[in-house]
Design an enzyme around this catalytic site. Structure first.
Site, mmCIF file in Angstrom:
data_model
loop_
_atom_site.group_PDB
_atom_site.id
_atom_site.type_symbol
_atom_site.label_atom_id
_atom_site.label_comp_id
_atom_site.label_asym_id
_atom_site.label_seq_id
_atom_site.Cartn_x
_atom_site.Cartn_y
_atom_site.Cartn_z
ATOM 1 N N GLN A 59 -3.070 -5.860 1.322
ATOM 2 C CA GLN A 59 -2.881 -4.428 1.099
ATOM 3 C C GLN A 59 -3.245 -3.672 2.381
ATOM 4 O OE1 GLN A 59 -2.030 -1.276 0.222
ATOM 5 N NE2 GLN A 59 -2.696 -1.532 -1.897
ATOM 6 N N ARG A 103 -3.235 -0.368 2.835
ATOM 7 C CA ARG A 103 -3.850 0.933 2.595
ATOM 8 C C ARG A 103 -5.353 0.786 2.435
ATOM 9 N NH1 ARG A 103 -1.570 4.467 -2.257
ATOM 10 N NH2 ARG A 103 -1.655 2.389 -3.150
ATOM 11 N N GLN A 107 4.450 2.627 -16.636
ATOM 12 C CA GLN A 107 5.098 1.642 -15.766
ATOM 13 C C GLN A 107 4.153 0.481 -15.507
ATOM 14 O OE1 GLN A 107 6.174 3.062 -11.901
ATOM 15 N NE2 GLN A 107 7.483 1.325 -11.442
ATOM 16 N N GLU A 149 -1.786 -0.754 -7.475
ATOM 17 C CA GLU A 149 -3.247 -0.692 -7.373
ATOM 18 C C GLU A 149 -3.783 0.686 -7.758
ATOM 19 O OE1 GLU A 149 -6.925 -1.449 -4.231
ATOM 20 O OE2 GLU A 149 -4.905 -2.127 -3.700
ATOM 21 N N ARG A 150 -3.037 1.746 -7.481
ATOM 22 C CA ARG A 150 -3.474 3.081 -7.872
ATOM 23 C C ARG A 150 -3.616 3.182 -9.391
ATOM 24 N NH1 ARG A 150 -0.311 6.821 -7.659
ATOM 25 N NH2 ARG A 150 -1.702 8.614 -7.459
ATOM 26 N N ASN A 166 3.846 0.141 -0.099
ATOM 27 C CA ASN A 166 3.184 1.327 0.426
ATOM 28 C C ASN A 166 4.102 2.160 1.314
ATOM 29 O OD1 ASN A 166 0.141 1.447 -0.277
ATOM 30 N ND2 ASN A 166 0.536 -0.703 0.069
ATOM 31 N N ARG A 217 6.262 4.328 -0.719
ATOM 32 C CA ARG A 217 5.532 5.460 -1.285
ATOM 33 C C ARG A 217 5.189 6.479 -0.211
ATOM 34 N NH1 ARG A 217 3.274 5.190 -6.153
ATOM 35 N NH2 ARG A 217 1.710 6.674 -5.476
#
Length: 295
Positions: free
Chosen positions: A43, A45, A67, A87-88, A121, A124
């Site tokens: 990841q 981020r 979702q 992950e959010r 990411n 997004r």
């Protein structure tokens, strides 16, 4: 356990899953305990917007997660899963005191895991410039890819990738300022043009404190670069023609760094092209663009 339709994750991710023979249109969704989930090890981020997480947690508390997240079985711990996408939603669900979350389990390779971590990411558009640069560097290092191959896989131009990779040559203090949004991508790129690197940190701090525009920072960099040249006597240069200035701009876009074309006045019409680089890695990147064998 229930059957549902999962929403698409974007063209890049769907193509990546399609390469592995996965049907992304309709799959089985299962409920997984939040305590068996862990982030994608690749990841990129590093930070998550706290206000956005609070809003998402409030929404999940009222309406649940619509979702499903995407996971794979952890290769080193039975019964645990690594998050490919979502992950959010996992973080927000924990804030909302949920115990489970809907998920789709997929079989993916380690290489795909890395690409998904970056693509999810990038699509997004919530990575900081430094996180994006580190993501490209991770793909190149771990998968032994060239800039051209990363460019092709991610659908970004090679100069675009190169410009981000150059940020990794900044001093740590300046990178921290970029990560904390004290400096913009444009300001960071401008700072890279400063020839006296010992002054880079101080100038970055000044740019942040005075909220300098990129144009104002460029003027300051040019002033400092001009000072450094005064002590060295150089041949008289010609005034640059529109063609030379245009060519400089094209070369700077191509190499992702400062490029100068200097012509000396006189009958011989001699000149030189100067290409700046920040480190050995940056030099190797430029040599790769020039297709020069570095072995």
């Amino acid at each position: 356990m229930a059957n549902k339709k999962s929403k698409g994750l974007g063209r890049g991710l769907n193509e990546l899953f399609a390469d592995n023979g996965v049907n992304t249109d309709e799959e089985t969704v299962v409920d997984l305990d939040l305590n068996v989930l862990r982030p994608n090890p690749y990841q990129p981020r590093q930070t998550f917007n706290e206000d956005a997480l609070v809003d998402l947690a409030n929404s999940i508390e009222k309406s649940g997660v619509f979702q499903p997240i995407i996971v794979r079985e952890a290769p080193d711990q039975a019964g645990h899963y690594e998050i490919l996408a979502g992950e959010r939603r996992v973080r927000a669900s924990k804030r909302a005191d949920q115990s489970q979350i809907p998920a789709i389990v997929r079989q993916v390779t380690e290489e795909q895991m890395m690409e998904i971590g970056v693509l999810e990411n990038l699509q997004r558009e919530d990575l900081t410039p430094l996180e994006e640069a580190e993501a490209y560097d991770m793909l190149m290092t771990n998968l032994q890819l060239t800039q051209a191959q990363v460019s092709e896989r991610l659908g970004k131009s090679r100069p675009y990738i190169a410009n981000y990779l150059r940020l990794l040559g900044l001093p740590k203090a300046v990178k921290d300022m970029l990560q904390d949004n004290q400096l913009s991508m444009g300001q960071a790129r401008t700072l890279l043009s400063l020839k006296d690197k010992s002054k880079l940190g101080a100038l970055a701090k000044k740019a942040a404190e005075e909220k300098m525009t990129v144009r104002a920072l460029e003027a300051e960099v040019n002033r400092l670069n001009g000072k450094a040249k005064k002590s060295v006597k150089k041949p008289l240069k010609r005034k640059k023609s529109p063609f030379v200035r245009s060519t400089e701009n094209q070369l700077q876009e191509r190499f992702g760094t400062q490029v100068s074309i200097n012509e000396t006045a006189g009958k011989d019409h001699k000149g030189k092209i100067e290409i700046d680089f920040m480190s050995n890695d940056d030099l190797n990147r430029i040599l790769e663009l020039l297709k020069i064998n570095q072995d």
